[in-house]
Write a protein that holds these residues in place. Structure first.
Motif, PDB file in Angstrom:
ATOM      1  N   GLY A 244      71.918  66.731  58.922  1.00 50.28           N
ATOM      2  CA  GLY A 244      72.101  66.199  60.266  1.00 50.28           C
ATOM      3  C   GLY A 244      70.883  66.363  61.150  1.00 50.28           C
ATOM      4  N   SER A 245      70.036  67.340  60.829  1.00 55.74           N
ATOM      5  CA  SER A 245      68.874  67.634  61.663  1.00 55.74           C
ATOM      6  C   SER A 245      67.550  67.346  60.965  1.00 55.74           C
ATOM      7  CB  SER A 245      68.899  69.104  62.099  1.00 55.74           C
ATOM      8  OG  SER A 245      68.911  69.959  60.964  1.00 55.74           O
ATOM      9  N   THR A 246      67.592  66.681  59.803  1.00 54.34           N
ATOM     10  CA  THR A 246      66.375  66.375  59.058  1.00 54.34           C
ATOM     11  C   THR A 246      66.452  64.956  58.498  1.00 54.34           C
ATOM     12  OG1 THR A 246      66.194  68.698  58.399  1.00 54.34           O
ATOM     13  CG2 THR A 246      64.824  67.113  57.224  1.00 54.34           C
ATOM     14  N   LEU A 247      65.454  64.132  58.848  1.00 52.26           N
ATOM     15  CA  LEU A 247      65.405  62.752  58.378  1.00 52.26           C
ATOM     16  C   LEU A 247      64.038  62.466  57.779  1.00 52.26           C
ATOM     17  CD1 LEU A 247      67.257  62.793  61.161  1.00 52.26           C
ATOM     18  CD2 LEU A 247      67.186  60.328  60.874  1.00 52.26           C
ATOM     19  N   LEU A 248      64.030  61.692  56.696  1.00 43.35           N
ATOM     20  CA  LEU A 248      62.795  61.209  56.084  1.00 43.35           C
ATOM     21  C   LEU A 248      62.794  59.687  56.122  1.00 43.35           C
ATOM     22  CD1 LEU A 248      62.215  63.381  52.870  1.00 43.35           C
ATOM     23  CD2 LEU A 248      60.725  63.247  54.871  1.00 43.35           C
ATOM     24  N   LEU A 249      61.650  59.116  56.486  1.00 46.62           N
ATOM     25  CA  LEU A 249      61.516  57.661  56.491  1.00 46.62           C
ATOM     26  C   LEU A 249      60.218  57.275  55.798  1.00 46.62           C
ATOM     27  CD1 LEU A 249      62.577  58.444  59.722  1.00 46.62           C
ATOM     28  CD2 LEU A 249      63.145  56.025  59.475  1.00 46.62           C
ATOM     29  N   GLY A 250      60.268  56.219  55.008  1.00 45.83           N
ATOM     30  CA  GLY A 250      59.075  55.714  54.351  1.00 45.83           C
ATOM     31  C   GLY A 250      59.052  54.204  54.406  1.00 45.83           C
ATOM     32  N   GLY A 251      57.869  53.633  54.680  1.00 47.94           N
ATOM     33  CA  GLY A 251      57.813  52.180  54.753  1.00 47.94           C
ATOM     34  C   GLY A 251      56.481  51.654  55.225  1.00 47.94           C
ATOM     35  N   ILE A 252      56.500  50.408  55.688  1.00 45.28           N
ATOM     36  CA  ILE A 252      55.304  49.687  56.100  1.00 45.28           C
ATOM     37  C   ILE A 252      55.535  49.100  57.479  1.00 45.28           C
ATOM     38  CG2 ILE A 252      53.725  47.791  55.520  1.00 45.28           C
ATOM     39  CD1 ILE A 252      54.571  48.087  52.621  1.00 45.28           C
ATOM     40  N   GLU A 253      54.494  49.110  58.326  1.00 49.77           N
ATOM     41  CA  GLU A 253      54.603  48.544  59.661  1.00 49.77           C
ATOM     42  C   GLU A 253      53.274  47.933  60.096  1.00 49.77           C
ATOM     43  OE1 GLU A 253      55.018  51.780  62.704  1.00 49.77           O
ATOM     44  OE2 GLU A 253      54.621  53.050  60.953  1.00 49.77           O
ATOM     45  N   TYR A 254      53.369  47.037  61.058  1.00 51.03           N
ATOM     46  CA  TYR A 254      52.185  46.410  61.644  1.00 51.03           C
ATOM     47  C   TYR A 254      51.969  46.962  63.035  1.00 51.03           C
ATOM     48  CZ  TYR A 254      49.378  42.871  64.033  1.00 51.03           C
ATOM     49  OH  TYR A 254      48.424  42.236  64.778  1.00 51.03           O
ATOM     50  N   ASN A 255      50.700  47.208  63.396  1.00 54.19           N
ATOM     51  CA  ASN A 255      50.376  47.741  64.711  1.00 54.19           C
ATOM     52  C   ASN A 255      49.121  47.049  65.231  1.00 54.19           C
ATOM     53  OD1 ASN A 255      50.829  49.834  66.827  1.00 54.19           O
ATOM     54  ND2 ASN A 255      48.769  50.433  66.220  1.00 54.19           N
ATOM     55  N   GLY A 256      49.060  46.798  66.531  1.00 51.14           N
ATOM     56  CA  GLY A 256      47.887  46.175  67.117  1.00 51.14           C
ATOM     57  C   GLY A 256      47.765  46.536  68.577  1.00 51.14           C
ATOM     58  N   GLN A 257      46.529  46.535  69.081  1.00 49.20           N
ATOM     59  CA  GLN A 257      46.286  46.878  70.471  1.00 49.20           C
ATOM     60  C   GLN A 257      45.074  46.132  70.982  1.00 49.20           C
ATOM     61  OE1 GLN A 257      47.735  47.739  73.211  1.00 49.20           O
ATOM     62  NE2 GLN A 257      48.009  49.926  72.874  1.00 49.20           N
ATOM     63  N   SER A 258      45.131  45.673  72.238  1.00 51.13           N
ATOM     64  CA  SER A 258      44.009  44.987  72.873  1.00 51.13           C
ATOM     65  C   SER A 258      43.568  45.750  74.117  1.00 51.13           C
ATOM     66  CB  SER A 258      44.399  43.561  73.273  1.00 51.13           C
ATOM     67  OG  SER A 258      44.491  42.722  72.157  1.00 51.13           O
ATOM     68  N   TYR A 259      42.246  45.779  74.341  1.00 51.02           N
ATOM     69  CA  TYR A 259      41.670  46.431  75.517  1.00 51.02           C
ATOM     70  C   TYR A 259      40.580  45.540  76.119  1.00 51.02           C
ATOM     71  CZ  TYR A 259      43.712  50.787  73.670  1.00 51.02           C
ATOM     72  OH  TYR A 259      44.563  51.750  73.199  1.00 51.02           O
ATOM     73  N   ARG A 260      40.415  45.627  77.421  1.00 49.26           N
ATOM     74  CA  ARG A 260      39.250  45.039  78.063  1.00 49.26           C
ATOM     75  C   ARG A 260      38.116  46.044  77.917  1.00 49.26           C
ATOM     76  NH1 ARG A 260      39.432  40.561  81.527  1.00 49.26           N
ATOM     77  NH2 ARG A 260      37.291  39.822  81.850  1.00 49.26           N
ATOM     78  N   LEU A 261      36.978  45.585  77.381  1.00 46.88           N
ATOM     79  CA  LEU A 261      35.848  46.466  77.091  1.00 46.88           C
ATOM     80  C   LEU A 261      34.665  46.079  77.969  1.00 46.88           C
ATOM     81  CD1 LEU A 261      34.245  48.558  75.458  1.00 46.88           C
ATOM     82  CD2 LEU A 261      33.995  46.848  73.642  1.00 46.88           C
ATOM     83  N   ASP A 262      34.306  46.952  78.909  1.00 45.53           N
ATOM     84  CA  ASP A 262      33.156  46.755  79.781  1.00 45.53           C
ATOM     85  C   ASP A 262      31.943  47.459  79.191  1.00 45.53           C
ATOM     86  OD1 ASP A 262      34.759  45.408  81.713  1.00 45.53           O
ATOM     87  OD2 ASP A 262      35.464  47.351  82.453  1.00 45.53           O
ATOM     88  N   GLU A 287      61.395  63.577  60.604  1.00 45.25           N
ATOM     89  CA  GLU A 287      61.944  63.921  61.907  1.00 45.25           C
ATOM     90  C   GLU A 287      62.805  65.164  61.730  1.00 45.25           C
ATOM     91  OE1 GLU A 287      63.990  60.676  63.721  1.00 45.25           O
ATOM     92  OE2 GLU A 287      62.167  59.483  64.019  1.00 45.25           O
ATOM     93  N   GLN A 288      62.471  66.203  62.452  1.00 47.82           N
ATOM     94  CA  GLN A 288      63.151  67.497  62.281  1.00 47.82           C
ATOM     95  C   GLN A 288      63.564  68.042  63.646  1.00 47.82           C
ATOM     96  OE1 GLN A 288      63.936  69.539  59.429  1.00 47.82           O
ATOM     97  NE2 GLN A 288      65.088  70.525  61.077  1.00 47.82           N
ATOM     98  N   GLN A 289      64.843  68.375  63.768  1.00 49.56           N
ATOM     99  CA  GLN A 289      65.315  68.988  65.002  1.00 49.56           C
ATOM    100  C   GLN A 289      64.806  70.418  65.089  1.00 49.56           C
ATOM    101  OE1 GLN A 289      69.586  69.349  65.372  1.00 49.56           O
ATOM    102  NE2 GLN A 289      69.491  69.269  67.611  1.00 49.56           N
ATOM    103  N   VAL A 290      64.207  70.741  66.233  1.00 46.73           N
ATOM    104  CA  VAL A 290      63.685  72.098  66.450  1.00 46.73           C
ATOM    105  C   VAL A 290      64.743  72.950  67.122  1.00 46.73           C
ATOM    106  CG1 VAL A 290      61.878  73.464  67.557  1.00 46.73           C
ATOM    107  CG2 VAL A 290      61.325  71.214  66.596  1.00 46.73           C
ATOM    108  N   SER A 291      65.269  72.445  68.236  1.00 49.81           N
ATOM    109  CA  SER A 291      66.317  73.164  68.951  1.00 49.81           C
ATOM    110  C   SER A 291      66.917  72.246  70.005  1.00 49.81           C
ATOM    111  CB  SER A 291      65.751  74.423  69.629  1.00 49.81           C
ATOM    112  OG  SER A 291      66.748  75.081  70.385  1.00 49.81           O
ATOM    113  N   GLY A 292      68.242  72.102  69.995  1.00 49.39           N
ATOM    114  CA  GLY A 292      68.894  71.298  71.020  1.00 49.39           C
ATOM    115  C   GLY A 292      68.366  69.872  71.056  1.00 49.39           C
ATOM    116  N   TRP A 293      67.797  69.477  72.206  1.00 47.17           N
ATOM    117  CA  TRP A 293      67.259  68.143  72.396  1.00 47.17           C
ATOM    118  C   TRP A 293      65.852  67.993  71.817  1.00 47.17           C
ATOM    119  CZ3 TRP A 293      68.620  64.742  77.076  1.00 47.17           C
ATOM    120  CH2 TRP A 293      69.976  64.863  77.401  1.00 47.17           C
ATOM    121  N   ILE A 294      65.228  69.068  71.402  1.00 42.90           N
ATOM    122  CA  ILE A 294      63.820  69.045  70.992  1.00 42.90           C
ATOM    123  C   ILE A 294      63.702  68.721  69.506  1.00 42.90           C
ATOM    124  CG2 ILE A 294      61.661  70.343  70.896  1.00 42.90           C
ATOM    125  CD1 ILE A 294      62.762  72.146  73.110  1.00 42.90           C
TER     126      ILE A 294
END
Length: 344
Positions: A244-262, A287-294
């Motif tokens: 209940g307090s320990t989850l493992l996830l494995g997979g693939i995802e896409y990520n991208g970010q844009s910035y104005r560069l001066d 993902e591991q529960q440490v304590s309560g909400w944390i």
């Protein structure tokens, strides 16, 4: 069954083996996990035992060394290299309205990215020096709304304004740096173990380019231990609930970010770019529960970098593309997540 859902992402990954160019059907800016998980925070949508929603999050990300290889011409000398790319993320989401069947949240997010260069090549040296000397900042404000249509269907909407660039201080509203996003999702939750939906992710801003990305949401528990969480084509993960307090996830995802560069140093006239980097991440996370909400999150994997685009924003700037080499990455963080009985 799992092969059926991995296939679109595997086809995408295979296609990029021949070129590091970003697929045209992906937008310039999209957060990892397409922010669908954010919509679930304090909300009813989502299957049981799902990965945790994050009300408050602090995380640190480290990407290994890389080299910027020219994409369309041969270099006249040594290539520009960086020893690492570091980023820090702080996000906060709080309920404004939390009633059965209707939820309204307000959120703030701050992300900073910094490059540590070990060598500058002669090509576009001033631009890479500017990236090395000044970090990129992103301050975002958003509103998230979820409304249940009936016992099985719901609608979610997220509006976000981000201010992205290598500016100093805190900037929230400035047309030079602003990116505006909207996400709309129609979801169907047939029972506690199966959920699907479809939506649209809209983005426009300083790049003067509007993108619309449709996506399909599919979450399913196959048994108490194994499940799939996905929003294709942005990400697909297999989830394993160890306890209940320990989850493992494995997979693939896409990520991208844009910035104005001066770029205003060591140049006869200021240079102005819209800088975009995007990547495909293959990872395993805990993902591991440490304590309560944390809770604690640990994520390790390999980052397959697509081309980095430097789009000219004035007549003095020469547009160019480079291909950063691939590298492993590590992300570690803490977040607050409410227990199940808190979510109405």
């Amino acid at each position: 069954m799992l092969k059926k859902f991995f296939l679109p992402v595997l086809m995408l990954s295979a296609g990029t083996l021949f070129s590091q160019s970003r697929p045209e059907y992906f937008p310039d800016d999209v957060d990892a996990n397409i922010s669908v998980a954010e919509i679930r925070c304090f909300c009813k949508p989502g299957v049981r035992n799902k990965s945790r929603s994050k009300g408050l999050e602090l995380s640190y990300n480290l990407v290994g060394r890389g080299t910027y290889k020219p994409e369309s011409h041969s270099s006249s000398g040594p290539l520009s290299k960086y020893t690492n790319l570091q980023s820090f993320r702080f996000s906060l989401k709080a309920p404004i309205l939390n009633k059965p069947g209707i939820k309204l949240l307000a959120g703030y997010r701050y992300v900073t990215e910094s490059f540590a260069f070990s060598q500058y090549g002669p090509d576009f040296k001033e631009t890479f020096e500017a990236m090395d000397s000044r970090r990129f900042n992103s301050h975002s404000l958003d509103v998230l709304f979820t409304k249940s249509i009936d016992e099985k269907k719901y609608f979610s909407l997220r509006l976000r304004n981000s201010c992205n660039g290598n500016y100093s201080g805190v900037v929230l509203f400035n047309d030079r740096y602003n990116i505006y996003k909207a996400l709309a999702l129609f979801g169907v939750k047939r029972d506690e173990d199966k959920e699907w939906g479809f939506g649209v992710n809209f983005s426009t801003g300083f790049r003067r380019r509007t993108s619309i990305l449709p996506f399909i949401l599919y979450n399913r528990n196959f048994n108490p231990k194994w499940a799939i969480e996905s929003a294709l084509p942005a990400f697909v993960f297999v989830r394993h609930n160890l306890a209940g307090s320990t989850l493992l996830l494995g997979g693939i995802e896409y990520n991208g970010q844009s910035y104005r560069l001066d770029v205003d140093q060591n140049t006869p006239a200021p240079l102005d770019y819209a800088f975009n980097h995007s990547e495909i991440l293959a990872s395993v996370q805990l993902e591991q529960q440490v304590s309560g909400w944390i809770w604690m999150n640990l994520k390790v994997g390999y980052q397959y970098n697509l081309s980095s685009d430097f789009e000219s924003k004035n007549l003095n700037s020469e547009a160019f593309k480079v291909e950063p080499t691939n590298a492993p990455f590590l992300r570690i963080g803490l977040f607050l997540s409410p227990p199940a009985h808190f979510v109405k």
